[in-house]
Design a protein around this motif. Structure first.
Motif, short mmCIF file in Angstrom:
data_model
loop_
_atom_site.label_atom_id
_atom_site.label_comp_id
_atom_site.label_asym_id
_atom_site.label_seq_id
_atom_site.Cartn_x
_atom_site.Cartn_y
_atom_site.Cartn_z
N HIS A 239 -0.61 7.40 -10.98
CA HIS A 239 -0.02 8.68 -10.57
C HIS A 239 -0.46 9.84 -11.44
CE1 HIS A 239 2.85 7.44 -13.68
NE2 HIS A 239 3.26 8.69 -13.74
N LEU B 289 10.29 8.03 -8.55
CA LEU B 289 10.20 8.81 -7.30
C LEU B 289 9.76 7.90 -6.15
CD1 LEU B 289 10.27 11.54 -5.76
CD2 LEU B 289 7.83 11.72 -6.26
N VAL B 290 8.76 7.07 -6.42
CA VAL B 290 8.25 6.19 -5.37
C VAL B 290 9.32 5.20 -4.95
CG1 VAL B 290 6.57 4.39 -4.83
CG2 VAL B 290 5.84 6.44 -6.04
N PHE C 16 -5.15 0.79 -9.56
CA PHE C 16 -4.31 -0.32 -9.13
C PHE C 16 -4.85 -1.65 -9.63
CE2 PHE C 16 -4.26 2.91 -5.73
CZ PHE C 16 -3.03 3.44 -6.07
N MET D 202 1.49 2.01 -3.47
CA MET D 202 0.22 2.43 -4.07
C MET D 202 -0.11 3.85 -3.63
SD MET D 202 -1.72 -1.17 -3.57
CE MET D 202 -3.40 -0.67 -3.70
N ALA D 203 0.10 4.13 -2.34
CA ALA D 203 -0.16 5.47 -1.83
C ALA D 203 0.73 6.48 -2.56
CB ALA D 203 0.09 5.53 -0.33
N GLY D 204 2.01 6.13 -2.69
CA GLY D 204 2.94 7.02 -3.38
C GLY D 204 2.46 7.34 -4.78
N PRO E 180 14.51 3.66 0.72
CA PRO E 180 14.83 3.93 2.14
C PRO E 180 14.32 2.83 3.07
CG PRO E 180 13.73 5.83 1.14
CD PRO E 180 13.77 4.76 0.11
N LEU E 181 13.16 2.28 2.76
CA LEU E 181 12.60 1.25 3.64
C LEU E 181 13.32 -0.08 3.48
CD1 LEU E 181 8.80 2.10 3.45
CD2 LEU E 181 10.38 2.50 5.33
N ALA F 102 -1.42 3.87 5.26
CA ALA F 102 -0.28 3.84 4.33
C ALA F 102 0.56 5.10 4.41
CB ALA F 102 -0.76 3.60 2.90
N PHE G 226 4.05 7.04 5.10
CA PHE G 226 5.44 6.63 4.92
C PHE G 226 6.14 6.69 6.28
CE2 PHE G 226 4.44 8.90 0.80
CZ PHE G 226 4.02 7.74 0.18
N GLU H 123 0.83 -1.22 0.00
CA GLU H 123 0.00 0.00 0.00
C GLU H 123 0.86 1.26 0.00
OE1 GLU H 123 -1.29 -2.11 3.22
OE2 GLU H 123 -1.44 -3.25 1.37
N LEU H 124 2.08 1.16 0.57
CA LEU H 124 2.92 2.36 0.61
C LEU H 124 3.25 2.82 -0.80
CD1 LEU H 124 5.36 1.73 3.58
CD2 LEU H 124 3.20 2.96 3.51
N PHE I 146 4.42 15.23 0.23
CA PHE I 146 4.85 14.31 -0.83
C PHE I 146 4.17 14.60 -2.18
CE2 PHE I 146 4.81 10.43 -3.32
CZ PHE I 146 6.12 10.01 -3.25
N ARG J 180 5.88 17.46 -3.81
CA ARG J 180 7.17 17.03 -4.32
C ARG J 180 6.98 16.28 -5.64
NH1 ARG J 180 10.53 12.81 -0.77
NH2 ARG J 180 12.11 12.25 -2.30
N ALA J 181 6.00 15.38 -5.66
CA ALA J 181 5.75 14.60 -6.86
C ALA J 181 5.35 15.50 -8.03
CB ALA J 181 4.64 13.57 -6.60
N PHE K 291 -5.98 5.15 2.52
CA PHE K 291 -5.99 3.69 2.56
C PHE K 291 -6.47 3.19 3.91
CE2 PHE K 291 -3.34 4.67 -0.96
CZ PHE K 291 -3.51 3.63 -1.84
N GLY L 257 3.22 10.32 -7.37
CA GLY L 257 4.61 9.91 -7.54
C GLY L 257 4.77 8.92 -8.68
N GLY L 258 5.68 9.22 -9.62
CA GLY L 258 5.99 8.27 -10.68
C GLY L 258 6.79 7.13 -10.12
N ARG M 232 12.63 5.60 -5.20
CA ARG M 232 13.75 6.31 -4.59
C ARG M 232 13.38 6.84 -3.20
NH1 ARG M 232 14.68 11.75 -5.62
NH2 ARG M 232 13.18 11.78 -7.32
N SER M 233 12.15 7.32 -3.04
CA SER M 233 11.83 7.99 -1.79
C SER M 233 11.02 7.11 -0.83
CB SER M 233 11.07 9.29 -2.07
OG SER M 233 9.88 8.99 -2.76
N VAL M 234 10.49 6.01 -1.30
CA VAL M 234 9.72 5.15 -0.40
C VAL M 234 10.35 3.76 -0.29
CG1 VAL M 234 7.48 4.08 0.06
CG2 VAL M 234 7.58 6.39 -0.89
N HIS N 92 9.10 6.38 7.35
CA HIS N 92 10.43 6.98 7.50
C HIS N 92 10.40 8.49 7.27
CE1 HIS N 92 9.67 6.11 3.35
NE2 HIS N 92 10.69 6.83 2.95
#
Ligand SMILES: Nc1ncnc2c1ncn2[C@@H]1O[C@H](COP(=O)(O)OP(=O)(O)O)[C@@H](O)[C@H]1O
Ligand SMILES: [Mg+2]
Lengths: 290, 363
Positions: free
Chosen positions: B81, A199-200, B60, A188-190, A207-208, B93, B95, A185-186, B106, B109-110, B89, A195-196, A202-204, B97
């Motif tokens: 996107h 980006l998703v 999705f 999907m949320a991005g 890092p995780l 959902a 992030f 979902e993270l 976000f 930024r996107a 969600f 977020g393309g 690289r930034s989600v 971090h």
């Protein structure tokens, strides 16, 4: 702190702890006998000369340039192997974590396959592939890509190649475990937030997945530091790693003290690496118990 | 109000959407039109295809067939996107971090919005969900309700024309859930965005929605206003799913009359022409027969079975003469206690023909 806490334990809890200790006793005895014991003996040896206590073995680290160059080469190879394993392992783990149905076990199975072959067999297999008139060179010459055989073995390249092959699972498995825990979902949320894919990632996602990167890298790095058979067979004398330094001291010079001191220094460095890594992620995660 | 969040309203149109997983149909020919600015709830038991429907709208889930239009634009094959749909969600959902502020910005930024414009938008979004001053907090330091608000702020900051929410309150405790329901309702009025809200809680759907779409096994059963759905359910599935309803098997006599265990009742609504009918009895439509009872009311004799004290009211279980179980409520105030029957006492219940709702068995 701990003592205070124990004082407040109820009798049942205390009894339970005693039971656990009792159950652990055989395992603790084995570890003590086979691991701690020899370690203490090794530590003691490293301070022993012909005339009793001495610091000579450790002094040689400063005077003998072979020591220094061996440690430098070992760390350099470990570093190269780790980076290569990361570059190779990350995409493999990613594909395995993202694929569905029967694919993850197939991909992971292929990564793990080398585990069921002996290290010796794999080292010779690489020799056959990489030597002057080996499979790789023959193929490249016959297809006209090169006209003189490449030197692929009996050097650092061969050592890195074979070590990488053996240690790749130690990179892929922690990465895969970490990636599997990142909720879909993270991403999907991005995406829903605009977020393309890049980006998703690289930034989600990236890092995780870092705990897995650190865990895998530490494992591969530390295991490479102690590798012996593979560099011995594929290094062709041009690679002289710390493990070989230890074995030469015993085989050629019967210098148990010197060999022990080298092992102690390597052990200390490994502890240091774990300590640094555990400042980034909990130790249990490196070892995959959490 | 000088909020920078002014979404233009847009309608949604789902046409003949089918989603198959192998031979299993998760969505079975769903057609649904949502008006611009409408608050529409999708209500259904777990596994009925609610999340799949939202996935279809979010991009999705690819439909096996059918199409989706956002306003006049066909977005069936637009990647997620590029849809510009805000989604909250089920488990937020967020992030983990990133800080609250990084989460909420976000979308900016996107969209490569100049950084200079971020603080004002972030501030407005935080104010909207009453989290001013929380921008630098870690997600792990937030309570469930606060996480919910961050997810909301993040889905709203880019002024989406459509907001989707998948059971956004299901993880919260009852008290907080009811507060958030009110707040969401107020936010909807303030924003004016079209909202599609998935829930399996019929009460929540009744409280919040302009209209409710009831789903069952991948299909839409009834799409109606809360009042219509509650008072005029289409079949026994909807009737049993909405409110505190009991379904009693009845026989049709003619267009306005039916028999319940040998007793003739009158309905003010034309009866469906089916042999398999149920009388839908909501506890609030039943009353003890007395001097105030309207003369045209249907009277149902029975015996009090038990009384269950529930704080604000007492629920009284009555066994009708034919053996059917029904229940009604008396408020736990003075006059309520005056009327309170005892277990075993014979009583007569009144049901007005307007409240005599008969539904066919669900297909
Ligand atoms: N990726 C998938 N593959 C196979 N079946 C799925 C998949 N996603 C959902 N389903 C099935 O579709 C049905 C509807 O699921 P869902 O939309 O999540 O229901 P709800 O949100 O109403 O609980 C369920 O029976 C579920 O098992
Ligand atoms: Mg769902």
């Amino acid at each position: 702190m701990t003592k205070n806490v124990t004082n407040f334990l109820s009798p049942e809890e205390r009894r339970e702890r005693r039971m656990i200790l009792l159950l652990l006793a055989p395992a603790l005895a084995v570890v003590g006998l086979l691991l701690i014991g020899p370690l203490i003996w090794m530590g003691w040896q490293s301070f022993q000369g012909p005339d009793g206590f001495t610091l000579d073995h450790y002094a040689r680290f400063l005077s003998d340039t072979v020591y220094l160059s061996s440690f430098v080469q070992t760390f350099r190879i470990a570093f190269v192997v780790t980076i290569a394993a990361l570059l190779l392992g990350y995409p493999i783990a990613y594909v395995a974590a993202k694929s569905q149905g029967i694919w993850p076990p197939i991909i992971l199975g292929m990564v793990l396959l080398p585990f069921w072959t002996s290290v010796l067999v794999r080292a010779y297999a690489w020799l056959i592939l990489l030597q002057r008139r080996g499979l790789v060179n023959t193929m490249l010459i016959e297809t006209g890509v090169i006209d003189k055989p490449l030197i692929l073995v009996n050097n650092e390249f061969g050592t890195v190649m074979a070590t990488l092959h053996i240690l790749l699972p130690f990179m892929v498995l922690p990465l895969y475990a970490t990636m599997k825990k990142i909720p879909a979902e993270l991403e999907m949320a991005g995406a829903s937030l605009g977020g393309g894919g890049w980006l998703v990632f690289r930034s989600v996602f990236l890092p995780l997945s870092l705990p897995g990167v650190i865990a895998g890298s530490v494992l591969v790095f530390v295991l490479t530091l102690g590798f012996y058979i593979t560099p011995e067979l594929l290094g062709g004398g041009r690679t002289f790693l710390v493990s070989m330094l230890v074995s030469r001291n015993i085989e050629l010079y019967n210098e148990w003290g010197a060999a022990s001191s080298i092992s102690m220094v390597l052990l200390l460095l490994v502890f240091l690496i774990f300590r640094l890594a555990s400042m980034l992620i909990p130790f249990e995660r490196i070892m995959g118990t959490r | 109000m000088n909020s920078p969040l002014h979404p233009q309203k847009v309608g949604v149109s789902i046409r003949n959407a089918v989603k198959r997983y192998g031979t299993f149909k998760a969505l079975d020919d769903v057609s649904l039109d949502v008006a611009p600015g409408e608050f529409l709830s999708v209500l259904g038991p777990s596994g009925s295809g609610k999340t799949t429907l939202l996935g279809l709208l979010g991009g999705f889930v690819q439909p096996t067939s059918g199409s989706i239009h956002l306003g006049a634009t066909d977005i069936t094959y637009t990647p997620p996107h590029l849809r510009g749909i805000g989604i909250v969600f089920q488990n937020y959902a967020l992030f983990p971090h990133m800080t609250v502020g990084e989460n909420i910005t976000f979308p900016l930024r996107a969209r490569r919005l100049p950084k200079a414009e971020w603080p004002a938008k972030l501030q407005a979004a935080l104010e909207m969900v009453e989290l001013s001053g929380y921008a630098d907090r870690a997600i792990s330091a937030l309570s469930g309700g606060q996480r919910q608000r961050v997810a909301l702020a993040r889905a709203m900051i880019f002024e989406p024309r459509l907001i989707l929410m998948d059971e956004p309150l299901s993880a919260l405790d009852k008290q907080l859930r009811e507060n958030m329901q009110l707040e969401l309702k107020q936010l909807h009025a303030k924003l004016g965005a079209t909202i599609i809200y998935v829930t399996h809680d019929q009460r929540e759907a009744l409280t919040m929605s302009d209209r409710i779409a009831v789903m069952k096994s991948g299909g839409l059963v009834q799409v109606d206003t809360p009042k219509q759905l509650h008072d005029r359910p289409k079949d026994s599935f909807v009737a049993s799913f909405i409110g505190e309803a009991m379904l009693l098997p009845v026989q049709r006599l003619d267009a306005g009359n039916l028999t319940l265990a040998g007793q003739t009742l009158r309905s003010a609504h034309p009866l469906p022409s089916s042999d398999d009918l149920f009388l839908t009895v909501h506890s609030e439509k039943l009353a003890f027969a007395g001097p105030q009872t309207a003369p045209e009311s249907n009277l149902l004799p029975g015996t009090v079975n038990s009384c269950l004290y529930q704080g604000e009211s007492v629920r009284i279980f009555v066994t009708l003469s034919g053996g059917e179980q029904v229940s009604l409520r008396l408020p736990s105030n003075h006059s309520g206690w005056q009327m309170m029957p005892e277990a075993g006492q014979p009583v007569t219940l009144a049901l007005h023909p307007e409240d005599t709702i008969v539904v066919p068995r669900a297909a």
